[in-house]
Each structure stands twice: as C-alpha cells, then as structure tokens.
Scaffold this active site. Structure first.
Site, mmCIF file in Angstrom:
data_model
loop_
_atom_site.group_PDB
_atom_site.id
_atom_site.type_symbol
_atom_site.label_atom_id
_atom_site.label_comp_id
_atom_site.label_asym_id
_atom_site.label_seq_id
_atom_site.Cartn_x
_atom_site.Cartn_y
_atom_site.Cartn_z
ATOM 1 N N ILE A 484 2.532 -5.184 53.893
ATOM 2 C CA ILE A 484 1.762 -4.849 52.688
ATOM 3 C C ILE A 484 2.000 -5.871 51.585
ATOM 4 C CG2 ILE A 484 1.361 -3.106 50.911
ATOM 5 C CD1 ILE A 484 2.037 -0.997 52.913
ATOM 6 N N THR A 564 8.068 -1.759 49.388
ATOM 7 C CA THR A 564 9.006 -1.369 50.437
ATOM 8 C C THR A 564 8.752 0.110 50.736
ATOM 9 O OG1 THR A 564 10.733 -0.461 49.008
ATOM 10 C CG2 THR A 564 10.737 -2.852 49.335
ATOM 11 N N LYS A 588 6.017 6.169 49.041
ATOM 12 C CA LYS A 588 5.800 7.584 48.701
ATOM 13 C C LYS A 588 7.069 8.308 48.302
ATOM 14 C CE LYS A 588 2.235 7.886 52.282
ATOM 15 N NZ LYS A 588 2.609 6.720 53.093
ATOM 16 N N GLU A 615 -1.946 4.703 44.031
ATOM 17 C CA GLU A 615 -3.199 5.100 44.667
ATOM 18 C C GLU A 615 -3.104 5.084 46.190
ATOM 19 O OE1 GLU A 615 -6.459 6.104 43.266
ATOM 20 O OE2 GLU A 615 -6.379 6.621 45.387
ATOM 21 N N LEU A 622 -8.629 4.008 50.106
ATOM 22 C CA LEU A 622 -9.695 4.844 49.523
ATOM 23 C C LEU A 622 -9.270 5.403 48.165
ATOM 24 C CD1 LEU A 622 -10.741 6.905 52.668
ATOM 25 C CD2 LEU A 622 -11.973 5.002 51.619
ATOM 26 N N GLY A 673 -1.044 -2.515 60.959
ATOM 27 C CA GLY A 673 -0.662 -2.084 59.608
ATOM 28 C C GLY A 673 -0.954 -0.627 59.332
ATOM 29 N N ASP A 687 5.142 11.694 57.400
ATOM 30 C CA ASP A 687 4.247 10.963 56.509
ATOM 31 C C ASP A 687 3.084 11.851 56.047
ATOM 32 O OD1 ASP A 687 3.771 8.408 55.244
ATOM 33 O OD2 ASP A 687 1.933 8.382 56.446
ATOM 34 N N LYS A 691 2.125 13.124 52.214
ATOM 35 C CA LYS A 691 0.808 12.981 51.581
ATOM 36 C C LYS A 691 0.307 14.331 51.068
ATOM 37 C CE LYS A 691 -0.478 8.978 54.270
ATOM 38 N NZ LYS A 691 -0.984 8.574 55.557
#
Ligand code: ADP
Ligand code: ASP
Ligand code: MG
Length: 702
Positions: A484, A564, A588, A615, A622, A673, A687, A691
């Site tokens: 990233i 990271t 996150k 974001e 998105l 990725g 994960d 979210k």
C-alpha cells in the site's frame, strides 16, 4: 551621487571581489558619481572578537587565530593585486598587523578587553578589506582612493554601539569630499571615532556603530553627501518576505516604505541594520537592496511611496531568542505611574525593551528583552518596586525564557480586518501556543511570542497563510512502504503535478520509514525515486523513534500516513494528533480497539483541528465512510448496510475450484493486494469483524 555598500557576505572570498570590480566598472562606464562602503571580509569581525576574547582568557591560541587572519588578508592581496599595488598593500597589512598584535599581546597580559579596546581591534577588519579593495580597483584601472571613516564619522563614546554626531559628521563629509572629488572613495564601514564634543582625551578614539553597522555607514555618508540613492549590496535578492534560511519559499518584496523596512529589520531581518533607515528617511533618500550574485535583478526599493500589493502583509520576521518578564500584583490596578516607573527603571539600567503588552485588567505588564539583558532587567525592577514587593502589593517578577518573537509587518494591515484572525488561525492549526501578543496602534506590526522551538514552524505556517494561501504545502511523514505504501508513493508521484496546478496542494515527503530504516529531509525527499533504495541507506528506526523525530521536526501542515498494519504504530495516534499532526491510514487497529480509545482519538483531532482519515478501512477504494458520515450529518438514519466486506474472501471464493490449491489462491490474493499482510486475519474473519465494528461505530452504535 550614489552611495553603494557591499557587505561581508559579498566580499567573503577574493573571487567575489572580482565580481564586484565588474559591477563597479559598469558604474564608471555609465559616468555615475558614486562612493562605496565595504564591510570586513565575511567572518572577519567575528574572528577578531574571538581572537580578543581568547587573549583575554589567557588562551595562547589567540596567536594561531591571529596568524590565520593575517594570512587571509595577505593571500587576498596577492590574488587581487600585483606590482606596486601589491607592494603598498603588503606593507600596509604588515604594519597594521604589528599594531594589532601589540594590542592583542596587551590584552593577553592584562587579561582584559574593554569595549573600547574591542572596537579598536575589530576596526582592523574594515580597514584591511577597504584598503585591499581600493588597490584592487586601482589595479583594474579605476581611479579609487581609500578613506578611513574615522576621519569623517564622529560619534559619542558609547563603544560597541556608538551614536553619531550628525552635525559634525555631515560637515566633515562635505568638506572631505569637496577636496577629493575626482577619485572614487572607498570607505570603511562600521567604524567611526569620538567627536570633539566628548572628553578631550577621548577625541579620535575608535568606535563602532553596532554589529551590521556598515549599512549605517552608507546611510550616514548618503546624508552628508545628499546622495540620490543608497544601494545595499548583499547575498540575497533584496528584502525577502521572510528570512530565507528559515523559510525556503521566501521571495523578494519589490517595494517597501521606510517604516515597513524599519519594522522588519527591528524584528530580526538582518538584511538591513535598523538605524540605517533613520538618516535615509530624514533626507528622503531611497534605498535599493541588491544581490551581488545576481546583479541584474532589481531587488527591493525602499522609499516613502506605498504601492498596493496583492498581499495583506509585506513580510514576517522573528527574533529567535528572547525572555518575557511579567510584573503583576494587586498593587498595579488603577495606580497611575506604574508603567512610567517600570520603564524608567529599565531605561536607567540601559535595558532595551523589544515589546510590551498590558491587558486592560491592568493586573500585569509583560515586556520582552534579549536574554543577555534578563538579569539586569530583573535587578532594575526589583530595585524600583522593592517596597511594593515587600508589602506583597507586587509579586516577584515572573520570567519566561527560551521564547521567540514573530512579527508580521505591513502598512496595508491598517484598517483591514481579519489579519489577526489569519495569524492566530495559522498558529492554532499548527498547535503553536502564543505566550503574548502585541500590536502597535499604528497597525504596522503584530507581534506574537511563541516558544523558541516553534519559531521556524510559526514562520512557515504564517508565510503559507499570508503569501501562499493559493498553494498549501503538506509535509508528509509516511511509515510502511509495503504494497500500500509504495502504491501510495506511486500515486503521489503521478498526481503531484495535478494536485499542485489544479488543487493548489504541494506534497512534500519529509520523512519515510519501513520497519527497519528511516530517512528525513525537511527540504523534501524525491518520492519519484526507488524509495526502498533510499531507505536501505537510512538510519535504524522503530515506530517510537520515527514518531519522536517527526514531532521534533515540528513541520507546519504535517500529515502522518500510516501504511502499516501494526499496533505499535497505531498506539501512538493520540500523541500524534495532540501535536496537531493529521493522520491518514488504512490501518484498522486504532479504530477497532476499545471504544474509549476510539472516542479519545476523535476528540483530540477535533480539539487540535487536524484530520483523522481512514476511508480505506472499509470498502477499500470505495467512498463508504465519508458517504456514511455525510448521510448521518444530514439527518439520515442507517437502517441496513449490505455489501461484500472482504475483498480477499470474495476473490478466494470466486477463484478456488478443484483445479487449484487453496494456498495458491490465497497467495495470489496477497500478490494482488487484496489480503492483509497476514492473510490469516482475512481467513479467520478478524478483518471482516473489524470492518463491521468500524461501520457500527461510524453509525453511532458504540
Ligand atoms: P551583509 O554581509 O551583506 O551585510 P548580512 O548577513 O548582514 O549581509 O544580511 C543578509 C542576510 O540576512 C541574508 O543572507 C539572509 O540570510 C538574512 N536575512 C534575514 N531575514 C531576511 C529577510 N527578510 N530578507 C532577506 N534576508 C534576510
Ligand atoms: N563587519 C561588521 C560586522 O560584522 C559590520 C558589518 O558587517 O556591517 O558586524
Ligand atoms: Mg549586514
């Protein structure tokens, strides 16, 4: 008649003097009448002071320093002249160095150098340089003559910073020039001598006009000669909007009034020595500030004329180290004469006051002084208010050290609302605390006092706010240059031009790190190059070290980008936001820790007025989070959210069939990725859980 002055920076090296000869040849060719003032060669005045101090402190190395200075002047003479000129010069340098050495030996023996002796010692700097330049000009076919300013500039006996007796001086100048009119006079800057009106036995003693005083010499001569213009030739393109050593984007101010130039120089712009403007203004002689290294550039023009500029202010200057002293107590309220007594006491003890503020509650008066004056000021005030202090009507003087004054200057500020707003807004946004504020009623100058460590940051933030509001520089600090991070750098490189030209945002990468190494450069790291190669030569680092250094860099408009997935980095977010540094991250972890922490981060960002953006935490590229925020802000209620919350799982299940190994598909998802650096976090549902938690929190279900 014009008076030109070339500063030490213009004559630091013999090659530079050759450049000046070329400039002067043009004046001669144009048939101009002019006289020229030179300072000592760059660094010579400092060295002479150092030699004298060494001798005073019984340090025999003074002899080594002395020999170095002597060699420097002899070498210059040899490089610039030959034959008779060189012979005369070498004789002069030899004789005068003998005199200088005798004085230094005297200082060494009695272990004391008075201000009076020091003035005599430093005067050799200007004498050597002007003598060498005069002979160099003669060598180049220009009819020039050396003039020791001590013959014509007469002062009081305030050694180190003598005041000029203008009446006597102007007469002497006029008389001298009347008898030496055809050769160009090459005049020693900075020095003068005690006038007849002093004590008889002081007459003729060498004095100096204060550090940087050669500019003043030029103005004194100009006044005596009723010159048409004064040209100060230095090493920058005129008076700039800020000190170019501290603000890289500073640019030339084309025209200024005397009053503006006075304020700028008083508040730290070294390019003009403030007293210079007094005789110039009195006789309405305009000044040009020009660059010896860029002679065709117009530079700055200083006169009484006020030209409208597009900017609200002319410039920003600063004094890097001051102390603020505050007198407070119940005994001050409603008592007339307190300020009078305070400032008389300070004046009596020769304390120079840089700035004064008093709140209308009258419960305190603060004033700023140079650190070297702090002790003297304290004693003066304690003496003056001894009785009140004994009765507790006045508190002990409160002293704050290690502060800096920043001043914005410009006549256009008058009657223009909003300037102070812009000033405090820029400082506030960058987390800079104002210790005190002062604005003269002339509205020519607003000064603020800030911690010394914030000086450069404040200058840059204000420069940005007042001059470059059309382009905002973001000082970027990036950790993590994996998939990233390196993609981000690629996009930054791709978009830099567009962002600058179309969005007025300039990206500057100031610090970058992977888990092992870091590189910092306040002037910006070229992010179009291979950053991994750059980092391989960087310093060993850790998240703590990187963040500490980022905070110490104290850059304005700073943005920390965490690419990271590390908890070690995320645990520092609050500290970063508290330092008025914005955060942008796909990480996150900080948003999925405990709820109290989640709320603290938002609170800190709100308080310091910086951004915390994440974001890509949900929905990858998105626009999910911002859309959600907009919906909520405008009163919508979220009833249901539908979506595929894991790009990795989606990819894996779409591609996994009996022909492939599961591990290969996971690997492929990683290469593309889609997965977290550790794909187990995708596979075990962590994960997705994160979210969902972030979405829920954003919706207010905390
Ligand atoms: P000189 O030797 O020519 O007298 P100085 O060193 O005294 O030169 O003054 C020129 C220097 O002043 C510049 O090199 C620059 O670093 C510094 N300076 C500080 N503030 C300003 C400003 N606002 N504009 C231009 N120069 C400035
Ligand atoms: N040479 C003196 C100094 O260094 C005067 C000057 O440069 O203007 O202060
Ligand atoms: Mg100077």
């Amino acid at each position: 008649m014009k008076v030109l002055k070339f500063g030490g920076s213009s004559v630091a090296k013999p090659e530079r003097i050759k450049g000046i000869v070329e400039i002067l040849k043009k004046y001669v060719k144009a048939g101009e009448a002019f006289t020229v003032v030179f300072s000592a060669f760059g660094g010579v005045t400092d060295s002479l002071i150092d030699v004298a101090k060494k001798a005073e402190n019984s340090d025999v190395n003074y002899l080594v320093e002395f020999e170095k200075l002597k060699a420097r002047h002899i070498e210059s003479a040899k490089l610039l002249t030959s034959g008779e000129n060189l012979k005369t010069l070498l004789k002069y340098i030899d004789q005068n160095n003998d005199d200088l050495l005798n004085v230094l030996k005297g200082i060494y023996l009695i272990r004391e150098v008075s201000a009076r002796t020091l003035d005599y010692v430093v005067s050799f700097g200007e004498r050597f340089s002007n003598k060498i330049v005069a002979h160099t000009l003669v060598e180049n076919g220009i009819k020039a003559e050396y003039l020791d300013a001590r013959y014509v500039i007469k002062t009081d006996r305030n050694f180190g910073s003598a005041r000029v007796d203008f009446e006597e001086t102007e007469l002497l100048i006029a008389e001298y020039y009347a008898h030496h009119s055809d050769a160009i006079q090459i005049v020693t800057g900075f020095i003068g001598s005690v006038s007849k009106s002093g004590k008889n036995n002081d007459f003729g003693l060498t004095t100096t006009l204060g550090r940087g005083g050669s500019d003043y010499t030029a103005a004194i001569l100009a006044a005596g000669l009723n010159a048409s213009v004064i040209e100060i030739w230095t090493d920058v393109d005129g008076v700039l909007t800020a000190d170019p050593r501290k603000v890289k984007k500073a640019f030339t101010i084309p025209t200024m009034t005397y009053a503006e130039a006075m304020e700028m120089s008083h508040f730290g712009a070294k390019v003009i020595y403030p007293p210079t403007l007094v005789p110039a203004l009195k006789k309405k002689i305009p000044l040009y500030i020009k660059n010896t290294f860029n002679p065709d550039f117009v530079g700055t023009y200083i006169s009484t004329e006020r030209n409208e500029t597009e900017h609200a202010i002319q410039g920003i200057s600063s004094i890097g180290n001051i102390s603020l002293l505050t007198l407070s107590g119940s005994g001050l309220f409603g008592v007339p004469g307190i300020a009078g007594r305070l400032f008389s006491a300070l004046a009596h003890d020769a304390v120079n006051i840089i700035l004064i503020t008093q709140g209308s509650s009258e419960s305190s008066i603060s004033f700023a002084v140079q650190p070297t004056d702090t002790k003297r000021a304290k004693h003066a005030v304690e003496k003056a208010f001894a009785n009140e202090m004994k009765n507790n009507a006045v508190n002990a003087l409160f002293i704050e050290e290690n502060l800096a004054t920043i001043a914005i200057v410009g006549e256009a500020m008058r009657f223009r609302p909003g300037i102070a707003g812009t000033l405090f807004d820029a400082l506030g946004k960058n987390g800079i605390n104002c210790v005190a504020i002062a604005q003269g009623s002339s509205e020519l100058n607003i000064s603020v006092i800030v911690p010394r460590t914030d000086e450069t940051k404040a200058l840059n933030a204000l420069h940005e706010a007042f001059f470059l509001s059309d382009t905002l520089t973001l000082n970027v600090f990036l950790v993590g240059v994996g998939l990233i991070g390196s993609e981000l750098l690629k996009q930054m490189a791709q978009q830099a031009h567009f962002l600058k030209t179309e969005r007025a945002i300039e990206l500057k990468l100031v610090g970058v790190a992977n888990s092992r190494h870091s590189v910092f450069d306040i002037n910006g790291i070229d992010f179009t190059q291979n950053i991994k190669t750059v980092l391989s030569e960087g310093e060993a680092t850790s998240p703590e070290k990187f963040i500490k250094k980022m905070i110490e860099t104290n850059a304005s408009n700073a943005v920390f980008i965490d690419c990271t997935a590390s908890a070690d980095v995320a645990q520092h977010y609050n500290e970063v936001l508290a330092q008025s540094i914005s955060i942008v991250t796909p990480n996150k972890i900080a948003n999925t820790g405990n709820l109290a922490q989640y709320k603290i981060l938002r609170n800190t960002a709100r308080k310091t007025g910086v951004k915390f953006l994440y974001e890509t935490n949900v929905g990858a590229g998105l626009p999910v989070i911002n859309t959600l925020k907009d919906l909520l802000n405008s009163g919508d209620r979220i009833i249901k959210i539908e979506g595929v919350l894991s790009g990795s799982l989606s990819f894996i299940f779409n591609n996994f069939d009996s022909t492939k190994k599961f591990s290969d598909v996971v690997k492929k998802a990683g290469e593309l990725g889609f997965t977290e650096p550790d794909p187990r976090l995708d596979l075990n549902g962590s994960d997705v859980r994160r979210k969902l938690l972030i979405l829920a929190r954003e919706c207010g279900f905390g």
